[in-house]
Design a protein around this motif. Structure first.
Motif, PDB file in Angstrom:
ATOM      1  N   ARG B 236       0.858  -1.186   0.000  1.00 10.87           N
ATOM      2  CA  ARG B 236       0.000   0.000   0.000  1.00 10.87           C
ATOM      3  C   ARG B 236       0.895   1.237   0.000  1.00 10.87           C
ATOM      4  O   ARG B 236       1.567   1.527   0.979  1.00 10.87           O
ATOM      5  CB  ARG B 236      -0.936   0.004   1.203  1.00 10.87           C
ATOM      6  CG  ARG B 236      -1.936   1.125   1.132  1.00 10.87           C
ATOM      7  CD  ARG B 236      -3.251   0.823   1.817  1.00 10.87           C
ATOM      8  NE  ARG B 236      -4.237   1.856   1.481  1.00 10.87           N
ATOM      9  CZ  ARG B 236      -5.082   1.769   0.461  1.00 10.87           C
ATOM     10  NH1 ARG B 236      -5.069   0.708  -0.322  1.00 10.87           N
ATOM     11  NH2 ARG B 236      -5.935   2.749   0.223  1.00 10.87           N
ATOM     12  N   VAL B 237       0.897   1.924  -1.116  1.00 10.07           N
ATOM     13  CA  VAL B 237       1.762   3.106  -1.215  1.00 10.07           C
ATOM     14  C   VAL B 237       1.021   4.330  -0.684  1.00 10.07           C
ATOM     15  O   VAL B 237      -0.203   4.360  -0.644  1.00 10.07           O
ATOM     16  CB  VAL B 237       2.217   3.356  -2.679  1.00 10.07           C
ATOM     17  CG1 VAL B 237       2.914   2.136  -3.255  1.00 10.07           C
ATOM     18  CG2 VAL B 237       1.040   3.772  -3.562  1.00 10.07           C
ATOM     19  N   ALA B 276      11.453   4.856  -4.094  1.00 10.71           N
ATOM     20  CA  ALA B 276      12.544   5.814  -3.887  1.00 10.71           C
ATOM     21  C   ALA B 276      12.424   6.492  -2.523  1.00 10.71           C
ATOM     22  O   ALA B 276      13.324   7.211  -2.096  1.00 10.71           O
ATOM     23  CB  ALA B 276      12.535   6.857  -5.000  1.00 10.71           C
ATOM     24  N   GLY B 277      11.278   6.280  -1.873  1.00  7.30           N
ATOM     25  CA  GLY B 277      11.077   6.869  -0.544  1.00  7.30           C
ATOM     26  C   GLY B 277      10.961   8.389  -0.582  1.00  7.30           C
ATOM     27  O   GLY B 277      11.420   9.084   0.340  1.00  7.30           O
ATOM     28  N   VAL B 353      17.641  11.070  -3.035  1.00  7.96           N
ATOM     29  CA  VAL B 353      18.138   9.687  -3.043  1.00  7.96           C
ATOM     30  C   VAL B 353      19.604   9.628  -3.482  1.00  7.96           C
ATOM     31  O   VAL B 353      20.415   8.921  -2.880  1.00  7.96           O
ATOM     32  CB  VAL B 353      17.282   8.807  -3.996  1.00  7.96           C
ATOM     33  CG1 VAL B 353      17.689   7.349  -3.894  1.00  7.96           C
ATOM     34  CG2 VAL B 353      15.806   8.992  -3.694  1.00  7.96           C
ATOM     35  N   THR B 354      19.946  10.381  -4.512  1.00 11.28           N
ATOM     36  CA  THR B 354      21.309  10.275  -5.065  1.00 11.28           C
ATOM     37  C   THR B 354      22.170  11.497  -4.767  1.00 11.28           C
ATOM     38  O   THR B 354      23.383  11.476  -4.977  1.00 11.28           O
ATOM     39  CB  THR B 354      21.249  10.113  -6.598  1.00 11.28           C
ATOM     40  OG1 THR B 354      20.691  11.326  -7.149  1.00 11.28           O
ATOM     41  CG2 THR B 354      20.386   8.939  -7.009  1.00 11.28           C
ATOM     42  N   GLY B 355      21.544  12.578  -4.357  1.00  9.13           N
ATOM     43  CA  GLY B 355      22.290  13.814  -4.115  1.00  9.13           C
ATOM     44  C   GLY B 355      22.569  14.615  -5.380  1.00  9.13           C
ATOM     45  O   GLY B 355      23.183  15.680  -5.337  1.00  9.13           O
ATOM     46  N   THR B 356      22.097  14.109  -6.518  1.00 10.07           N
ATOM     47  CA  THR B 356      22.320  14.835  -7.774  1.00 10.07           C
ATOM     48  C   THR B 356      21.605  16.183  -7.735  1.00 10.07           C
ATOM     49  O   THR B 356      20.428  16.259  -7.397  1.00 10.07           O
ATOM     50  CB  THR B 356      21.791  14.012  -8.965  1.00 10.07           C
ATOM     51  OG1 THR B 356      22.517  12.792  -9.015  1.00 10.07           O
ATOM     52  CG2 THR B 356      21.945  14.762 -10.278  1.00 10.07           C
ATOM     53  N   LYS B 381      20.020   2.724  -7.821  1.00  9.60           N
ATOM     54  CA  LYS B 381      19.082   2.809  -6.698  1.00  9.60           C
ATOM     55  C   LYS B 381      17.787   2.033  -6.930  1.00  9.60           C
ATOM     56  O   LYS B 381      16.935   1.997  -6.047  1.00  9.60           O
ATOM     57  CB  LYS B 381      18.737   4.279  -6.415  1.00  9.60           C
ATOM     58  CG  LYS B 381      19.936   5.140  -6.053  1.00  9.60           C
ATOM     59  CD  LYS B 381      20.539   4.706  -4.724  1.00  9.60           C
ATOM     60  CE  LYS B 381      21.694   5.631  -4.336  1.00  9.60           C
ATOM     61  NZ  LYS B 381      22.408   5.122  -3.136  1.00  9.60           N
ATOM     62  N   LEU B 382      17.643   1.468  -8.105  1.00  8.96           N
ATOM     63  CA  LEU B 382      16.407   0.714  -8.366  1.00  8.96           C
ATOM     64  C   LEU B 382      16.762  -0.722  -8.723  1.00  8.96           C
ATOM     65  O   LEU B 382      17.740  -0.969  -9.423  1.00  8.96           O
ATOM     66  CB  LEU B 382      15.629   1.344  -9.525  1.00  8.96           C
ATOM     67  CG  LEU B 382      15.139   2.781  -9.352  1.00  8.96           C
ATOM     68  CD1 LEU B 382      14.419   3.237 -10.623  1.00  8.96           C
ATOM     69  CD2 LEU B 382      14.213   2.923  -8.158  1.00  8.96           C
ATOM     70  N   ARG B 383      15.950  -1.650  -8.245  1.00  4.41           N
ATOM     71  CA  ARG B 383      16.114  -3.042  -8.671  1.00  4.41           C
ATOM     72  C   ARG B 383      15.101  -3.284  -9.782  1.00  4.41           C
ATOM     73  O   ARG B 383      13.894  -3.066  -9.576  1.00  4.41           O
ATOM     74  CB  ARG B 383      15.887  -3.989  -7.502  1.00  4.41           C
ATOM     75  CG  ARG B 383      17.005  -3.892  -6.447  1.00  4.41           C
ATOM     76  CD  ARG B 383      16.934  -5.043  -5.447  1.00  4.41           C
ATOM     77  NE  ARG B 383      15.576  -5.239  -4.969  1.00  4.41           N
ATOM     78  CZ  ARG B 383      14.981  -6.425  -4.854  1.00  4.41           C
ATOM     79  NH1 ARG B 383      15.637  -7.526  -5.193  1.00  4.41           N
ATOM     80  NH2 ARG B 383      13.752  -6.531  -4.397  1.00  4.41           N
TER      81      ARG B 383
END
Lengths: 159, 537
Positions: B236-237, B276-277, B353-356, B381-383
């Protein structure tokens, strides 16, 4: 039957010339001369399609190939600025060109084939126009997909 | 009129006569034009001359001083927009653009050559705003502004999808789409506009989105998607709406939550943002990325664009993430900054997530979801399990505005190569900055305009057909809501069997979510083909 092989290029050239002349004069040159099939899909369809039709009408008269080549051309012309007669009438141009090119006249069998091809062109034209109505209805349905799906769920009709 | 005799019926003239381009007469035949805007929509937006009329009517019920209004409007815009004056003066009619327009290629109508279409207004510009035109008239290529010319403008400038393909080839850099935009502005001054543009704009102004969906309806749709996703994934997102203090505002085209195949892209977004949170929120008012003001006037574009930034300010977010919308990105990248910007109350977008740091968006503060996702993939960062998309053999249609107006060329391809195994490009001169339009953009995607759309979409469909026949392609991926609405229709006519999907639908299929139940099917409910365990991480 006469062997039109020697005259093929000339006949095909004239047929293409007179068919692209059904477009405005400022455009017919582009349709005839631009050889890149992606830059000129209409011209490419005419070039390929007319060649296939000529070979079949003066050769095997394979109805599958006729239907395929004719279908491609008619599908284009069915959504362009043509009346039904103008959209399909390019088939009859072949009769007058053969008359000019073949000294012995156009064999009766070929004349009959041209008539059959013209009738098929009209049939395919009507089919394209019918498709348009159906396609429009499906487009409208897609735009309410989520609402319809929600209602189905409410009615317990599953996914 | 008496019925024609049988022998007359067989006299078909196959060859059109050579028509002087200066002759403005056009025939409004059903199937090749859009219906007029309903008066209620004009009234809602405070636009001039609301009335009942249709383009095929003889009397367009123009205001008495319509001619003065148009010429004054031209004068004002020539003064205000240096680009417009330049575009009127600089064209040398070299013809580089002539055969680049999809409408010209598909219709063969010479007035669809961008050079000639622009000449329809240039001729009026010469007559009233240049000495040579005033003195020499036709000899200098000048035309009087008449009612027929106005009708001709309506006919041809609503046959331009503002896709800007022709501009790519112009040696002077004339942006022909901006010529169309100015003429449409002028037509709007006297109430000559189309409903497919004005109604979505009116709805957007009222409720925030094209269909006029109100906040509770918006919430219902998003909640419905969350429920369906839970059934598919077991997870449940969260999909917060109007949540103050979120880091990111997420803006999508409204079709994503009411139409198909858009909806599956929405499911893909929700999965991705969960995985990705991301700390984000939707807005029930900025519930539309699309901006039909772009197809109407710069004032309307500004009015509609403002809501995205007003909502960003109200909700207190740091930056904005945008979904798979086409022309939204033209507005953001090319006009927003001077319309409603700079958005200096927001921060330069940084991926949490990546700091980009997305430096290219430091002024607009808005990042395309393909930029965001490709950055996630690049950083591992993704599977992803691309075999879940094995039933698709994919090609990518560059949607005009993301490609030509913002240069989004590599990111969607990078994503696609990571989420599916079978990918084939269309021929080079039909993709990237040379991409062919769907033929239905800029407000022309309506069913009454069907034949014109099929003509305009032929070059695109033709290239799709080529990769279908050569490589077995069965899916066209794209990143534009208008594409998703109209390409399926286009392909039904030209390339039957071809499906259309958003890039993030394919991301959603391939995404391995933490804690997901064993998935057996894709977001459309179709079973996966040959499941493999290969992952990308």
């Amino acid at each position: 039957m006469q062997d039109p092989a020697a005259r093929r290029d000339s006949i095909l050239g004239k047929w293409l010339e007179r068919t692209v002349a059904t477009y405005p004069p400022q455009t017919s040159g582009f349709l005839r001369n631009e050889k890149d099939r992606f830059r000129n899909p209409v011209g490419h369809t005419l070039q390929e399609g007319l060649a296939a039709l000529l070979d079949q009408i003066t050769g095997e008269m394979d109805t599958v190939r006729i239907r395929e080549a004719l279908g491609e051309i008619v599908r284009v012309r069915a959504v362009q600025d043509f009346t039904p007669g103008q959209a399909t009438g390019f088939v009859f141009l072949l009769r007058e060109i053969l008359g000019e090119e073949l000294p012995g006249g156009v064999p009766t069998a070929w004349q009959k084939r041209i008539d059959e091809t013209a009738l098929l062109a009209f049939e395919l034209f009507v089919k394209c126009r019918e498709e348009i109505t159906e396609i429009k209805a499906r487009e409208a349905q897609r735009s309410f997909y989520v609402r319809d799906r929600m209602r189905q769920r409410e009615r317990g009709e599953g996914t | 009129m008496a019925n024609p005799k049988p022998e007359e019926l067989t006299q078909i003239d196959y060859q059109p006569g050579r028509k002087d381009w200066m002759n403005p007469a056009v025939e409004f035949r059903k199937g090749v034009f859009c219906y007029s805007a309903a008066p209620k929509n004009l009234r809602y937006l405070g636009l001039p001359n609301p009335r009942e009329w249709q383009p095929f009517d003889k009397d367009w019920k123009l205001p008495a001083d319509w001619k003065r209004t148009i010429l004054e409007g031209m004068r004002e815009r020539l003064r205000k927009f240096r680009s417009f004056r330049l575009f009127m003066d600089i064209c040398v009619r070299c013809g580089a653009c002539a055969d680049k327009c999809h409408f010209y290629i598909g219709s063969g109508d010479p007035k669809n050559m961008p050079v000639l279409r622009a000449e329809l207004i240039r001729s009026v510009y010469r007559r009233y705003f240049t000495t040579a035109g005033r003195v020499l008239g036709r000899l200098a290529g000048a035309r009087e502004l008449t009612e027929d010319v106005l009708k001709e403008w309506f006919y041809y400038f609503y046959q331009c999808t503002e896709c800007r393909r022709c501009s790519v080839f112009c040696p002077y850099g004339i942006d022909t789409a901006e010529v169309t935009m100015i003429v449409r502005e002028l037509l709007n001054l006297v109430g000559c506009n189309i409903n497919w543009v004005v109604e979505p704009a009116a709805n957007c102004f009222r409720t925030g989105n094209h269909l006029g969906i109100q906040p509770h309806g918006f919430k219902d749709s998003i909640d419905f998607a969350v429920d369906e996703l839970e059934e598919i994934t077991g997870i449940r997102v969260e999909a917060p709406i109007n949540r103050k203090g979120a880091e990111i505002l997420f803006v999508v085209p409204s079709a994503d939550y009411f139409a198909t195949p858009h909806y599956f892209t929405l499911l893909g977004y929700l999965m991705l943002l969960h995985e990705a949170g991301l700390d984000y929120t939707f807005s029930a008012y900025a519930s539309e990325g699309g901006n039909f003001g772009l197809f109407q006037s710069h004032e309307m574009m500004k009015r509609l664009n403002a809501k995205i930034y007003a909502e960003a300010r109200r909700l207190g977010v740091k930056w904005i993430l945008g979904g798979e919308c086409g022309h939204m990105w033209r507005v953001i990248h090319q006009y927003m900054d001077t319309l409603n910007g700079p958005a200096d109350f927001l921060e330069v977008p940084v991926s949490p997530v990546t700091g980009t740091r997305f430096e290219h968006a430091r002024s607009t503060k808005m990042v395309h979801i393909c930029e965001f996702t490709s950055d996630l993939i690049r950083h591992g960062k993704l599977r992803l399990d691309p075999s879940r998309n094995n039933r698709w053999n994919v090609t990518f249609h560059d949607s005009c505005n993301p490609a030509r107006a913002m240069g989004l060329l590599e990111e969607p391809r990078y994503i696609l190569r990571n989420v599916c195994k079978n990918f084939h490009e269309m021929p080079e001169n039909t993709i990237r900055e040379q991409t062919f339009c769907c033929g239905s953009g800029a407000g022309l995607g309506t069913d009454e305009n069907f034949e014109m759309r099929m003509r305009g979409g032929l070059p695109r469909a033709n290239a799709v057909k080529y990769v279908r026949d050569k490589f077995g392609v069965n899916l066209v991926a794209c990143v534009c809501a208008i594409d998703k609405a109209t390409l399926p229709t286009l392909f039904e006519y030209w390339v039957p069997g071809m499906e259309v999907a958003g890039v993030h639908e394919l991301v959603g299929n391939a995404l391995l979510m933490k804690g997901e139940r064993e998935r057996t099917g894709d977001l459309r409910g179709e079973p996966f083909q040959e499941k493999e365990a290969s992952t990308h991480a």
